[in-house]
Design an enzyme around this catalytic site. Structure first.
Site, short mmCIF file in Angstrom:
data_model
loop_
_atom_site.label_atom_id
_atom_site.label_comp_id
_atom_site.label_asym_id
_atom_site.label_seq_id
_atom_site.Cartn_x
_atom_site.Cartn_y
_atom_site.Cartn_z
N LYS A 1 -6.71 3.87 8.38
CA LYS A 1 -5.69 4.61 7.88
C LYS A 1 -6.48 6.29 7.77
O LYS A 1 -5.57 7.25 8.32
CB LYS A 1 -5.39 4.49 6.42
CG LYS A 1 -4.63 3.00 6.24
CD LYS A 1 -4.12 2.71 4.70
CE LYS A 1 -3.34 1.51 4.84
NZ LYS A 1 -3.16 0.86 3.46
N SER B 1 0.82 -1.19 0.05
CA SER B 1 -0.07 0.01 -0.17
C SER B 1 0.73 1.41 0.11
O SER B 1 0.26 2.13 -0.06
CB SER B 1 -0.62 -0.02 1.07
OG SER B 1 -0.37 0.01 2.38
#
Length: 782
Positions: A724, A681
């Site tokens: 996140k 990611s």
């Protein structure tokens, strides 16, 4: 003319008394005691030995010593490690008058007391002589009762080798099993008749104790002989009953049989139980196998076979309980209510096996308690963290010494019902080694089609686990076997936003800490600004566990202030936080507010929730090509290489000369190098940092991003979006770049977080660079 009273060094004794005319060894270890002995040696070798009232007091004063002591003469001193061994002889009794502290030891003045000696004192009346004779006879009787090895010779010696009666009585008192108070009472005697009576009382008690010991020993020997005789008779009786075709049971077996009948054991289990009882009746009660078989039957009797609790499936009651215990978590609560609704319509339906997955401190374990309270079921929790032996779940076979049933059956034994809620906590923390794989045992336990006839190795009988409602928890799904995950329904329990933490703090955490600290509502209040600062500056976590610890610290300090006299009401403000909690633990990194070229802010997911990850890139000589540091995993290293290759491929279109990239290597570093990092990611973040380094243009400090980058520039979706974004919100970022395919995840965010942030949904790296480095030349799209 007034005379100065005599004084001598004082040696306090912890557990003994020195009698006149007797030679005794003393162990000296305390610094003051050693100093007193040294002073006595230098001044003639005499000191006062006196017992202290509290043996645990290492620095007693004269008032903490007994009043009467003995002047002792030092015969020999042997230095040893940590102290000394002193051989002394008692001289005469004295009474302490006053303490004099001198050169690190105690010194005291004293008054002489009469030494008891029949030959000089002349108090030899008929009663004294009679007591002397009686005391000697008592000592001889005690010596006769003792075995020669256990002290008979000691009494014989003290009777035959001492002619002075008073000294003989002192010797008896020193050798008898007296307490310190009794020894001191003997030393305090001021008259011969009083001394003889005291010793007579001691010897009479000692004789009784010795006689009782002898009786007990003889009785024990008789009991052993009796047991052996009974064992032979029992075997003969068993043989006679077998020959006559008769049988009988003792009381223990009859009691076990009654317990088994009350347990309502199923018919197919009863056959095995009858065989085991028959086997038990043939065993000796003293054999090891007898205890094993008895424990096995007691387990069967104590396990719940039919007893269960009635479920409360009222949805309104469940909503009330869940809202009382937890704030937010709407998706989780909705799924629980759906399960209760299905169980209302179809009581025979199998409850799903739910796995709560989320960072620490978000309430996974307490959700299990709430579900049990809402349904009216018993609750049992098993921690699987660190479990690496399959036998811990399945049990050990009875052939092994110390075998026992597995944790599953032990939990049901404690719950005493067939349908408890059984929480298997920390599922992702299990291990595996040569002793077996616990996850393999869980596949049977958590499968409703298999656990109807679960077999524990210890029980070795089929047991129905289908009525048990299993709930599992984990911080991450990594490491959990796919086959095991397939048996569970995964429910993500995400972290909390600042607004949610504020509500949880006001409604749950602060009231609970007030109650635990014994404070009223007015004695501890935290205003809005202080609460916001605590959430932002003193904690940075997905859950609220550390936040509750902070409130606990404030409550304890407030409780101490009240005890010390601050009885007024108190509202904690921002200005008070420094005194209560110290400096701020988390601050906005000022050095990141204006980022250098080559730095980009990314978002990462960890077991503890989301986190901000700064990725730094710097140009280096071309011989290195690409250098990666920061404890990066294999996948992350490959993402960095793919990002550099793609930037090189599109270099000309974004205003970077390909020759410049060819002539310069790149060093990519991710700070916090002690922490392992991996995953794809960070691909777009690495590409942005590389583009910034080669173009010498800064990225926007308020922008952070996440997404996987392909070699053709596509931005692929990643996981952990909610965690996140919450991390970005906590860290103060205002704009987040996400993969286009993660757009649906934005619906899971709290509305307050969505309103505070600006989102850019990127399909390619061009969309990312346009926002992150706006002054970089835009690449023309075909």
């Amino acid at each position: 003319m007034k005379t100065t009273p005599p004084s001598l060094p004082v040696l306090p004794l912890k557990d003994t008394v020195v009698f006149p005319q007797l030679v005794v060894p003393l162990s000296v270890g305390r610094a003051k005691s050693i100093a007193a002995i040294e002073a006595a040696v230098e001044s003639g070798g005499e000191f006062i030995a006196v017992a202290q009232k509290d043996p645990d007091n290492d620095n007693p004063t004269i008032h903490e010593l007994y009043a009467v002591g003995t002047i002792a003469k030092i015969n020999r001193v042997e230095r040893r490690e940590g102290g000394a061994q002193v051989i002394v002889q008692g001289k005469r009794r004295v009474k302490l008058v006053a303490q004099e502290e001198q050169d690190g030891y105690m010194r005291a003045t004293y008054e002489p007391l009469i030494n008891l000696e029949l030959s000089e004192n002349g108090s030899t009346g008929p009663e004294v002589e009679a007591l002397i004779t009686v005391n000697r006879e008592l000592a001889q009787r005690i010596a006769a009762l003792y075995d020669t090895e256990n002290g008979g010779q000691i009494y014989q010696q003290l009777i035959g080798h001492i002619s002075e009666p008073v000294i003989q009585m002192y010797r008896i008192a020193s050798l008898a099993n007296l307490s310190l108070e009794q020894e001191q009472k003997t030393l305090d005697c001021d008259a011969n008749i009083e001394l003889m009576q005291q010793v007579n009382s001691v010897l009479t008690h000692e004789l009784r104790v010795t006689e009782l010991r002898r009786e007990i020993a003889e009785q024990a020997r008789g009991d052993i002989d009796k047991l052996q005789r009974e064992q032979v008779l029992r075997q003969q009786k068993q043989a006679i009953e077998n020959a006559l075709g008769e049988s009988s049971e003792d009381e223990e077996i009859a009691e076990i049989r009654q317990q088994l009948e009350q347990a309502q054991i199923p018919d197919h289990i009863q056959e095995e139980v009858d065989r085991e009882i028959k086997r038990l009746s043939r065993m000796s009660a003293n054999s090891a196998d007898y205890q094993v078989a008895r424990g096995y039957l007691e387990l069967i009797a104590e396990l719940p076979w039919h007893t269960g609790t009635q479920d409360n499936l009222d949805l309104e009651h469940a909503i009330q309980i869940l809202d009382e215990d937890h704030y937010g978590l709407e998706d989780v609560k909705e799924r629980i209510l759906e399960t209760l609704a299905v169980m209302q319509l179809n009581p025979a339906a199998k409850a799903p096996i739910i796995c709560f997955v989320g960072p620490p401190g978000v309430g996974k374990t307490s959700l299990g308690h709430s579900i049990a309270r809402a349904m009216g079921r018993k609750f049992e929790r098993l921690s699987l963290g660190g479990l690496h032996d399959e036998s811990e779940l399945r049990g050990h076979r009875r052939t092994y010494i110390g075998s026992m049933p597995g944790r599953i059956l032990q939990a049901l034994r404690r719950a005493k019902v067939v349908n408890p809620i059984l929480m298997l906590d920390e599922l992702d923390k299990m291990g595996r080694d040569f002793r077996g794989d616990p996850s393999a045992a869980l596949m049977e336990i958590l499968d409703p089609q298999q656990n109807k006839e679960f077999r524990d190795n210890y029980l070795n009988l089929p047991y129905d686990l289908s009525k048990v409602m299993f709930i599992t928890t984990a911080n991450t799904l990594e490491g959990i076997p796919r086959a095991l995950l397939d048996r569970m329904e995964i429910m993500e329990v995400s972290g909390y936003s600042d607004a949610e933490k504020r509500a949880i703090a006001l409604n749950y955490l602060i009231p609970r800490q007030r109650s635990e600290a014994g404070l009223s509502d007015t004695q501890l209040q935290i205003d809005e600004l202080a609460l916001a600062k605590i959430i932002r500056r003193y904690t940075r976590e997905a859950g609220v566990r550390e936040l509750e610890r902070v409130f606990g610290r404030i409550a304890r300090k407030r409780a101490r202030a009240i005890i010390e006299g601050d009885l007024g009401d108190k509202q904690i403000t921002q200005e008070d936080l420094l005194a209560y909690l110290g400096p701020e633990k988390f601050k906005r990194d000022a050095s990141r507010e204006t980022q250098h070229a080559g730095v980009a802010a990314g978002l990462a997911w960890t077991e503890s929730g989301g986190d901000v990850l700064y990725i730094e890139a710097a140009l280096i000589p071309k011989e290195e090509k690409i250098l990666l540091t920061g404890h990066l995993g294999q996948v992350m290293q490959e993402s960095a290489k793919a990002a550099r290759s793609y930037i090189w491929a599109i270099a000309e279109s974004i205003g970077i000369k390909p020759e410049f990239i060819e002539s310069q290597g790149i060093h990519i570093h991710v700070p916090a190098g002690a922490v392992p990092k991996d995953g794809p990611s960070a691909g777009v973040t690495m590409a942005t940092a590389i583009a910034s380094a080669y173009s010498d243009k800064q990225t926007r400090a308020e922008v952070t991003m996440t997404g996987e980058l392909t070699l053709t520039g596509l931005v692929l979706p990643v996981g952990g979006i909610k965690e996140k974004i919450l991390a970005a919100h906590r860290a103060g970022f205002t704009q987040v770049i996400l993969p286009k395919d993660n757009e649906a995840d934005l619906q899971k965010l709290p509305e307050a977080v969505r309103n505070d942030l600006t989102f850019t949904l990127a399909e390619t790296l061009d969309d990312v660079l346009a926002v992150a480095i706006p002054n970089l030349r835009s690449r023309k799209k075909n």
